[in-house]
Design a protein around this motif. Sequence first.
Motif, PDB file in Angstrom:
ATOM      1  N   LYS A 179      42.273  34.578  15.356  1.00 53.86           N
ATOM      2  CA  LYS A 179      43.053  33.355  15.074  1.00 53.86           C
ATOM      3  C   LYS A 179      44.494  33.626  15.024  1.00 53.86           C
ATOM      4  CE  LYS A 179      39.075  31.589  12.663  1.00 53.86           C
ATOM      5  NZ  LYS A 179      38.162  32.757  12.554  1.00 53.86           N
ATOM      6  N   MET A 180      45.156  32.452  15.697  1.00 55.58           N
ATOM      7  CA  MET A 180      46.666  32.326  15.252  1.00 55.58           C
ATOM      8  C   MET A 180      46.999  31.579  14.122  1.00 55.58           C
ATOM      9  SD  MET A 180      47.861  32.088  19.151  1.00 55.58           S
ATOM     10  CE  MET A 180      46.726  31.300  19.730  1.00 55.58           C
ATOM     11  N   ASN A 211      44.230  37.675  11.089  1.00 55.41           N
ATOM     12  CA  ASN A 211      43.405  36.576  10.793  1.00 55.41           C
ATOM     13  C   ASN A 211      41.974  36.308  11.169  1.00 55.41           C
ATOM     14  OD1 ASN A 211      45.888  35.206   9.680  1.00 55.41           O
ATOM     15  ND2 ASN A 211      46.512  35.253  11.845  1.00 55.41           N
ATOM     16  N   GLY A 212      41.542  37.629  11.631  1.00 52.07           N
ATOM     17  CA  GLY A 212      40.091  37.770  12.332  1.00 52.07           C
ATOM     18  C   GLY A 212      39.361  38.414  11.565  1.00 52.07           C
ATOM     19  N   THR A 213      38.022  38.295  11.252  1.00 54.55           N
ATOM     20  CA  THR A 213      37.257  39.194  10.689  1.00 54.55           C
ATOM     21  C   THR A 213      36.344  40.152  11.619  1.00 54.55           C
ATOM     22  OG1 THR A 213      35.450  37.586  10.461  1.00 54.55           O
ATOM     23  CG2 THR A 213      36.912  37.620   8.643  1.00 54.55           C
ATOM     24  N   ASP A 214      36.543  39.675  12.693  1.00 54.95           N
ATOM     25  CA  ASP A 214      35.975  40.524  13.906  1.00 54.95           C
ATOM     26  C   ASP A 214      36.449  40.007  15.132  1.00 54.95           C
ATOM     27  OD1 ASP A 214      34.463  38.288  15.116  1.00 54.95           O
ATOM     28  OD2 ASP A 214      32.843  38.784  13.684  1.00 54.95           O
ATOM     29  N   PRO A 258      41.916  29.187  16.944  1.00 56.70           N
ATOM     30  CA  PRO A 258      41.076  30.517  17.668  1.00 56.70           C
ATOM     31  C   PRO A 258      41.505  30.815  18.834  1.00 56.70           C
ATOM     32  CG  PRO A 258      39.850  28.554  17.681  1.00 56.70           C
ATOM     33  CD  PRO A 258      41.184  28.193  17.045  1.00 56.70           C
ATOM     34  N   TYR A 259      41.398  32.265  19.320  1.00 59.20           N
ATOM     35  CA  TYR A 259      41.597  32.460  20.449  1.00 59.20           C
ATOM     36  C   TYR A 259      40.969  33.907  20.857  1.00 59.20           C
ATOM     37  CZ  TYR A 259      44.561  36.210  18.712  1.00 59.20           C
ATOM     38  OH  TYR A 259      44.706  37.537  17.904  1.00 59.20           O
ATOM     39  N   GLN A 260      41.024  34.175  22.146  1.00 63.23           N
ATOM     40  CA  GLN A 260      40.384  35.615  22.421  1.00 63.23           C
ATOM     41  C   GLN A 260      41.044  36.356  23.363  1.00 63.23           C
ATOM     42  OE1 GLN A 260      38.672  38.078  21.778  1.00 63.23           O
ATOM     43  NE2 GLN A 260      36.791  36.981  21.031  1.00 63.23           N
ATOM     44  N   LEU A 261      40.899  37.581  23.311  1.00 65.08           N
ATOM     45  CA  LEU A 261      41.614  38.723  24.483  1.00 65.08           C
ATOM     46  C   LEU A 261      40.544  39.332  25.221  1.00 65.08           C
ATOM     47  CD1 LEU A 261      44.167  40.100  21.786  1.00 65.08           C
ATOM     48  CD2 LEU A 261      44.461  38.213  23.499  1.00 65.08           C
ATOM     49  N   ASP A 284      33.566  40.502  28.849  1.00 64.74           N
ATOM     50  CA  ASP A 284      34.897  41.174  29.072  1.00 64.74           C
ATOM     51  C   ASP A 284      35.912  41.089  27.478  1.00 64.74           C
ATOM     52  OD1 ASP A 284      34.369  41.123  31.579  1.00 64.74           O
ATOM     53  OD2 ASP A 284      34.922  39.153  31.905  1.00 64.74           O
ATOM     54  N   VAL A 285      35.157  40.490  26.432  1.00 67.53           N
ATOM     55  CA  VAL A 285      35.974  40.630  25.232  1.00 67.53           C
ATOM     56  C   VAL A 285      36.527  41.965  24.969  1.00 67.53           C
ATOM     57  CG1 VAL A 285      35.844  40.061  22.593  1.00 67.53           C
ATOM     58  CG2 VAL A 285      34.765  38.714  24.360  1.00 67.53           C
ATOM     59  N   TRP A 286      37.700  41.844  24.358  1.00 67.64           N
ATOM     60  CA  TRP A 286      38.384  43.124  24.210  1.00 67.64           C
ATOM     61  C   TRP A 286      38.582  43.623  22.928  1.00 67.64           C
ATOM     62  CZ3 TRP A 286      43.179  44.798  27.422  1.00 67.64           C
ATOM     63  CH2 TRP A 286      43.501  46.350  27.389  1.00 67.64           C
ATOM     64  N   GLY A 287      37.659  44.773  22.524  1.00 63.59           N
ATOM     65  CA  GLY A 287      37.703  44.909  20.971  1.00 63.59           C
ATOM     66  C   GLY A 287      38.133  46.381  20.611  1.00 63.59           C
TER      67      GLY A 287
END
Length: 167
Positions: free
Chosen positions: A95-96, A87-90, A104-107, A117-120
Amino acid sequence: MRPTPSRLFVAVLALAAAAPAFAAVDTTNLNVTITITSICDIHTVATLPVNFGSVSSIATNVDQQGQLTINCTPGTAYTIALDNGQNGTDVNSRKMASGANLVPYQLYRDSARGPGDVWGSTTGVGGNVLAGSGTGAAVNVPVYGRTPSANFPAGTYNDLVVATVTY
């Protein structure tokens, strides 16, 4: 006169001892080889999900942790990338979903959960993948999650993020 068996035996022994011994020797080389290829396995052990649990709609900065397990050939450099989810464009818009509702959430790669520290899945300069080197044993890799707010309609929200190891 006929020789007796004992005299015959002694005569044969004398001839054998007097005769030169002829022994031959030859050698060759035997090559022994093995080719070991590098491998990284990210699905030997089932992942532990980032499960934010059941929280009230007024909760903020809900933190939780999941886990990947990776096993790479000793000395093999690797990176682990996490995609944007379904559900995310980047990576900054993960998003859940529960129907049309999105949370929204972040890993993150680090428990500090800072902006760096964002993991992509970006490699190279400014990349946001997790890098490591194989040990030959299964290594647990924590995945830190945060949802900034639970102020959304009641429901069960989900997303699916693909983890990819490159080596």
